[in-house]
Design a protein around this motif. Structure first.
Motif, PDB file in Angstrom:
ATOM      1  N   LEU A   1      30.043  38.343  -9.259  1.00 55.48           N
ATOM      2  CA  LEU A   1      30.624  38.282 -10.607  1.00 55.48           C
ATOM      3  C   LEU A   1      32.097  38.664 -10.587  1.00 55.48           C
ATOM      4  O   LEU A   1      32.903  38.104 -11.340  1.00 55.48           O
ATOM      5  CB  LEU A   1      29.844  39.181 -11.551  1.00 55.48           C
ATOM      6  N   MET A   2      32.469  39.606  -9.741  1.00 53.80           N
ATOM      7  CA  MET A   2      33.890  39.965  -9.632  1.00 53.80           C
ATOM      8  C   MET A   2      34.701  38.791  -9.089  1.00 53.80           C
ATOM      9  O   MET A   2      35.793  38.494  -9.574  1.00 53.80           O
ATOM     10  CB  MET A   2      34.051  41.184  -8.721  1.00 53.80           C
ATOM     11  N   TYR A   3      34.151  38.112  -8.079  1.00 55.57           N
ATOM     12  CA  TYR A   3      34.850  36.938  -7.559  1.00 55.57           C
ATOM     13  C   TYR A   3      34.966  35.866  -8.641  1.00 55.57           C
ATOM     14  O   TYR A   3      36.029  35.230  -8.784  1.00 55.57           O
ATOM     15  CB  TYR A   3      34.123  36.362  -6.351  1.00 55.57           C
ATOM     16  N   PHE A   4      33.897  35.660  -9.389  1.00 52.31           N
ATOM     17  CA  PHE A   4      33.908  34.639 -10.446  1.00 52.31           C
ATOM     18  C   PHE A   4      34.999  34.935 -11.472  1.00 52.31           C
ATOM     19  O   PHE A   4      35.757  34.042 -11.874  1.00 52.31           O
ATOM     20  CB  PHE A   4      32.531  34.592 -11.118  1.00 52.31           C
TER      21      PHE A   4
ATOM     22  N   ASP B   1      37.705  36.744 -11.057  1.00 54.71           N
ATOM     23  CA  ASP B   1      39.010  36.513 -10.414  1.00 54.71           C
ATOM     24  C   ASP B   1      39.342  35.027 -10.364  1.00 54.71           C
ATOM     25  O   ASP B   1      40.479  34.610 -10.625  1.00 54.71           O
ATOM     26  CB  ASP B   1      38.993  37.079  -8.988  1.00 54.71           C
ATOM     27  N   PHE B   2      38.349  34.228 -10.011  1.00 54.65           N
ATOM     28  CA  PHE B   2      38.563  32.775  -9.910  1.00 54.65           C
ATOM     29  C   PHE B   2      38.981  32.196 -11.254  1.00 54.65           C
ATOM     30  O   PHE B   2      39.910  31.381 -11.336  1.00 54.65           O
ATOM     31  CB  PHE B   2      37.279  32.099  -9.421  1.00 54.65           C
ATOM     32  N   VAL B   3      38.306  32.602 -12.326  1.00 56.16           N
ATOM     33  CA  VAL B   3      38.600  32.061 -13.658  1.00 56.16           C
ATOM     34  C   VAL B   3      40.028  32.394 -14.063  1.00 56.16           C
ATOM     35  O   VAL B   3      40.801  31.513 -14.493  1.00 56.16           O
ATOM     36  CB  VAL B   3      37.592  32.585 -14.691  1.00 56.16           C
ATOM     37  N   LEU B   4      40.421  33.658 -13.947  1.00 52.35           N
ATOM     38  CA  LEU B   4      41.768  34.042 -14.370  1.00 52.35           C
ATOM     39  C   LEU B   4      42.829  33.379 -13.498  1.00 52.35           C
ATOM     40  O   LEU B   4      43.862  32.930 -14.014  1.00 52.35           O
ATOM     41  CB  LEU B   4      41.913  35.558 -14.315  1.00 52.35           C
ATOM     42  N   ASP B   5      42.590  33.307 -12.181  1.00 54.69           N
ATOM     43  CA  ASP B   5      43.564  32.646 -11.306  1.00 54.69           C
ATOM     44  C   ASP B   5      43.689  31.162 -11.640  1.00 54.69           C
ATOM     45  O   ASP B   5      44.793  30.591 -11.631  1.00 54.69           O
ATOM     46  CB  ASP B   5      43.147  32.808  -9.838  1.00 54.69           C
TER      47      ASP B   5
ATOM     48  N   TYR C   1      40.342  41.897 -18.965  1.00 58.90           N
ATOM     49  CA  TYR C   1      39.732  40.581 -19.086  1.00 58.90           C
ATOM     50  C   TYR C   1      38.770  40.287 -17.930  1.00 58.90           C
ATOM     51  O   TYR C   1      37.786  39.564 -18.112  1.00 58.90           O
ATOM     52  CB  TYR C   1      40.811  39.506 -19.175  1.00 58.90           C
ATOM     53  N   LEU C   2      39.013  40.878 -16.763  1.00 50.87           N
ATOM     54  CA  LEU C   2      38.043  40.754 -15.685  1.00 50.87           C
ATOM     55  C   LEU C   2      36.710  41.362 -16.093  1.00 50.87           C
ATOM     56  O   LEU C   2      35.641  40.757 -15.904  1.00 50.87           O
ATOM     57  CB  LEU C   2      38.573  41.439 -14.417  1.00 50.87           C
ATOM     58  N   ASP C   3      36.754  42.550 -16.666  1.00 51.58           N
ATOM     59  CA  ASP C   3      35.518  43.210 -17.116  1.00 51.58           C
ATOM     60  C   ASP C   3      34.840  42.408 -18.222  1.00 51.58           C
ATOM     61  O   ASP C   3      33.603  42.310 -18.262  1.00 51.58           O
ATOM     62  CB  ASP C   3      35.831  44.625 -17.618  1.00 51.58           C
ATOM     63  N   ALA C   4      35.641  41.818 -19.110  1.00 49.19           N
ATOM     64  CA  ALA C   4      35.057  41.035 -20.210  1.00 49.19           C
ATOM     65  C   ALA C   4      34.342  39.796 -19.680  1.00 49.19           C
ATOM     66  O   ALA C   4      33.230  39.465 -20.122  1.00 49.19           O
ATOM     67  CB  ALA C   4      36.152  40.634 -21.198  1.00 49.19           C
ATOM     68  N   ILE C   5      34.954  39.105 -18.714  1.00 52.65           N
ATOM     69  CA  ILE C   5      34.326  37.905 -18.138  1.00 52.65           C
ATOM     70  C   ILE C   5      33.043  38.276 -17.400  1.00 52.65           C
ATOM     71  O   ILE C   5      32.019  37.590 -17.521  1.00 52.65           O
ATOM     72  CB  ILE C   5      35.312  37.196 -17.193  1.00 52.65           C
ATOM     73  N   ILE C   6      33.066  39.375 -16.644  1.00 55.92           N
ATOM     74  CA  ILE C   6      31.865  39.808 -15.923  1.00 55.92           C
ATOM     75  C   ILE C   6      30.744  40.121 -16.890  1.00 55.92           C
ATOM     76  O   ILE C   6      29.586  39.722 -16.684  1.00 55.92           O
ATOM     77  CB  ILE C   6      32.198  41.034 -15.045  1.00 55.92           C
TER      78      ILE C   6
ATOM     79  N   PRO D   1      28.902  31.661 -22.548  1.00 49.32           N
ATOM     80  CA  PRO D   1      29.882  30.712 -22.002  1.00 49.32           C
ATOM     81  C   PRO D   1      31.246  31.324 -21.729  1.00 49.32           C
ATOM     82  O   PRO D   1      31.725  32.181 -22.473  1.00 49.32           O
ATOM     83  CB  PRO D   1      29.962  29.630 -23.086  1.00 49.32           C
ATOM     84  N   VAL D   2      31.860  30.860 -20.660  1.00 54.83           N
ATOM     85  CA  VAL D   2      33.250  31.165 -20.335  1.00 54.83           C
ATOM     86  C   VAL D   2      33.952  29.826 -20.164  1.00 54.83           C
ATOM     87  O   VAL D   2      33.588  29.034 -19.292  1.00 54.83           O
ATOM     88  CB  VAL D   2      33.364  31.995 -19.045  1.00 54.83           C
ATOM     89  N   SER D   3      34.934  29.543 -20.980  1.00 62.68           N
ATOM     90  CA  SER D   3      35.592  28.239 -20.926  1.00 62.68           C
ATOM     91  C   SER D   3      37.065  28.369 -21.266  1.00 62.68           C
ATOM     92  O   SER D   3      37.511  29.378 -21.818  1.00 62.68           O
ATOM     93  CB  SER D   3      34.916  27.240 -21.884  1.00 62.68           C
ATOM     94  N   MET D   4      37.797  27.340 -20.924  1.00 57.09           N
ATOM     95  CA  MET D   4      39.229  27.288 -21.155  1.00 57.09           C
ATOM     96  C   MET D   4      39.556  26.116 -22.068  1.00 57.09           C
ATOM     97  O   MET D   4      38.939  25.053 -21.967  1.00 57.09           O
ATOM     98  CB  MET D   4      39.959  27.117 -19.828  1.00 57.09           C
ATOM     99  N   GLU D   5      40.479  26.318 -22.975  1.00 58.40           N
ATOM    100  CA  GLU D   5      40.956  25.244 -23.841  1.00 58.40           C
ATOM    101  C   GLU D   5      42.411  24.944 -23.505  1.00 58.40           C
ATOM    102  O   GLU D   5      43.223  25.859 -23.339  1.00 58.40           O
ATOM    103  CB  GLU D   5      40.829  25.626 -25.318  1.00 58.40           C
ATOM    104  N   ALA D   6      42.715  23.672 -23.413  1.00 56.87           N
ATOM    105  CA  ALA D   6      44.082  23.256 -23.099  1.00 56.87           C
ATOM    106  C   ALA D   6      44.337  21.894 -23.729  1.00 56.87           C
ATOM    107  O   ALA D   6      43.407  21.220 -24.187  1.00 56.87           O
ATOM    108  CB  ALA D   6      44.294  23.202 -21.591  1.00 56.87           C
ATOM    109  N   TYR D   7      45.585  21.516 -23.745  1.00 52.80           N
ATOM    110  CA  TYR D   7      45.977  20.178 -24.213  1.00 52.80           C
ATOM    111  C   TYR D   7      46.698  19.461 -23.088  1.00 52.80           C
ATOM    112  O   TYR D   7      47.608  20.013 -22.458  1.00 52.80           O
ATOM    113  CB  TYR D   7      46.856  20.268 -25.461  1.00 52.80           C
ATOM    114  N   CYS D   8      46.259  18.237 -22.859  1.00 53.03           N
ATOM    115  CA  CYS D   8      46.829  17.426 -21.781  1.00 53.03           C
ATOM    116  C   CYS D   8      47.545  16.217 -22.378  1.00 53.03           C
ATOM    117  O   CYS D   8      47.034  15.590 -23.326  1.00 53.03           O
ATOM    118  CB  CYS D   8      45.721  16.969 -20.833  1.00 53.03           C
TER     119      CYS D   8
END
Length: 511
Positions: free
Chosen positions: A174-177, A179-183, A220-225, A233-240
């Motif tokens: 979960l810690m790796y996950f 880290d991966f999301v924020l990176d 935010y790492l603790d919140a994602i874990i 759900p953990v997701s990202m919103e963006a505009y392309c």
């Protein structure tokens, strides 16, 4: 004589446009009631509206629409047969039959380019004793763009992280996950032509400006874990930037934990059984990997009842929620998904879904999506200016003013043509003039080039919201009017409602 000629032309015109049938249906409906109504005009208006919709959207038979929508480019090789995976060679799309059966190759290439920008660059990694494989799929209703839906509203992506390694090491995974999301979000935030507007962690949306402050990373790492541990759900919103406008992209991060002994398999995201039937992958091995992880290496045809039953229950829940919030456009998309899961590619509800998404309601939904994008991007620009200053280019990518200008100009023109079109019998010149006057206050033109520019101001957001509020009743009414003509879809929604009521009555009441 000229008089007889005019009458003959009028009679032929009435027959060709089915005006005679409309009046026949009107009088039958009027005289079928025990008493004549005080005013016949509501019934007449209803008959006229239905006839207008039939003339615009029922010009093609159901059989022709189904044959035109179903793709004939689907192929399957030996390995695909083993795992029930199909592919379309021209656009490198792999998935199960329901996800590819109505794909438009040209439209999917456009979506695929957008997905490629947001897909993780790192696909295979090692961390200690763990091997991590990252696969990204186009999912949701996005594959319907082109053939079924004429408008691209959202690009839905699912990024799956398959972690293989020793068992009982959940905390490290979960810690790796996290880290991966924020990176990943930070990397995407630095790329051109895309704007990361936020990270959704459970029910909390983290604004993009929060990532400028590196001191908040641990929080935010603790919140994602915590959210992943609770399978939220953990997701990202963006505009392309896609052609002339910004399109919303939603990427959900999905963590799979596979123990080396194959006795432990855990997922850290909400259960969504329909995703298997919607995902489109760029490589066959990615589709196979997801199939094996989802159903098991010894699984049979995913369209067997034992696999589709929970999926259909999930779809019925979504349909029930759509009915609760009176969202017929989304309900029709779920009806199509339900039909594809059942592999009924010649069902009569498929043309009804096509007609709904090509109707006035579908056009107004598209306008709503463009307006929402402009509102969020204005707020994005205002927050960026407040945090990092208007002249700073480091840390956050800013909006392209040329694209925003094209969006507001196209929005204004599309709104004008939609409200004054024949299909929009509820739209008037007065309403159009009022809304156009509002939009003139949110845009300006370059003094020399006369190119449109969108004004960046909190007041502009309020004006766009006001226009949305004015159009929403028209959209909902147009969808309801078309729904009244779609008998097969009505039957499906009514059966879902009956089943929902039946489940509620069977539920035990504890005292």
């Amino acid at each position: 004589p000229a008089r007889i000629g005019r009458e003959s032309v009028l009679i032929q015109y009435s027959v060709d446009t089915r005006l005679d049938c409309m009046f026949h249906a009107f009088f039958v409906d009027l005289l079928s009631d025990p008493h004549l109504p005080p005013s016949p005009f509501p019934k007449l208006a209803n008959c006229l509206t239905q006839s207008l919709l039939k003339m615009q959207l029922w010009y093609e038979s159901n059989r022709n629409i189904c044959s035109r929508l179903v793709s004939n480019s689907i192929r399957q090789d030996m390995k695909g047969q083993e795992f029930f995976i199909y592919h379309i060679p021209e656009c490198s799309a792999f998935g199960h039959y329901s996800s590819l059966s109505m794909i438009d190759k040209r439209s999917y290439r456009l979506v695929g380019k957008c997905a490629l920008v947001f897909a993780s660059v790192k696909t295979v990694m090692t961390r200690g004793n763990f091997k991590i494989t990252v696969d990204t799929a186009v999912s949701g209703f996005t594959p319907l763009y082109g053939r079924v839906s004429p408008y691209l509203l959202t690009v839905e992506l699912k990024e799956h992280l398959y972690v293989e390694g020793p068992e009982s090491q959940e905390d490290e995974i979960l810690m790796y996950f996290a880290d991966f999301v924020l990176d990943d979000v930070m990397d995407l935030q630095m790329k051109k032509h895309q704007l990361v507007t936020g990270l959704l962690v459970g029910g909390m949306k983290v604004d993009v400006t929060e990532f400028v402050d590196a001191g908040k990373r641990e929080y935010y790492l603790d919140a994602i874990i915590d959210v992943a541990r609770r399978q939220q759900p953990v997701s990202m919103e963006a505009y392309c930037a896609v052609e002339w406008r910004y399109v919303l992209v939603v990427k959900q991060y999905c963590l799979h934990y596979l123990g080396k002994s194959n006795t432990q398999y855990t997922t850290y995201f909400p259960d969504n059984p329909v995703a298997l039937y919607q995902n489109i992958w760029t490589l066959q091995e990615k589709a196979v990997r997801h199939f094996v992880c989802t159903l098991g290496s010894d699984a049979n045809d995913p369209y067997m009842a034992v696999y589709t039953s929970p999926t259909l229950q999930y779809i019925d829940q979504q349909l029930s929620q759509c009915l609760d919030r009176m969202d017929l456009l989304s309900a029709y998309r779920w009806i199509l998904t339900r039909t594809l899961v059942l592999k009924n590619t010649d069902a009569d509800e498929i043309p009804e879904v096509w007609r709904m998404l090509h109707s006035l309601a579908g056009q107004l939904e598209y306008l709503h999506a463009v307006s929402t994008a402009m509102q969020e991007l204005i707020q994005y620009e205002l927050k960026c200016s407040a945090v990092i200053g208007p002249d700073t280019e480091v840390g956050v990518v800013r909006c392209d003013g040329v694209i925003l200008g094209k969006m507001i100009d196209a929005y204004r023109q599309k709104l004008h043509s939609t409200l004054l079109s024949v299909s929009c019998h509820m739209g008037t010149e007065t309403l159009n003039d009022q809304l156009q006057d509002k939009l003139k206050a949110v845009m300006k033109r370059h003094a020399r080039t006369r190119v449109a520019e969108l004004v960046i101001s909190p007041k502009v957001v309020s004006v766009l919201e006001d226009v949305d509020v004015a159009l929403r009743p028209i959209m909902n009414t147009a969808a309801a009017e078309l729904h009244s003509l779609c008998g097969n879809s009505q039957w499906i929604l009514q059966s879902v409602q009956r089943e929902t009521v039946s489940r509620m009555t069977r539920r035990p009441h504890w005292t």
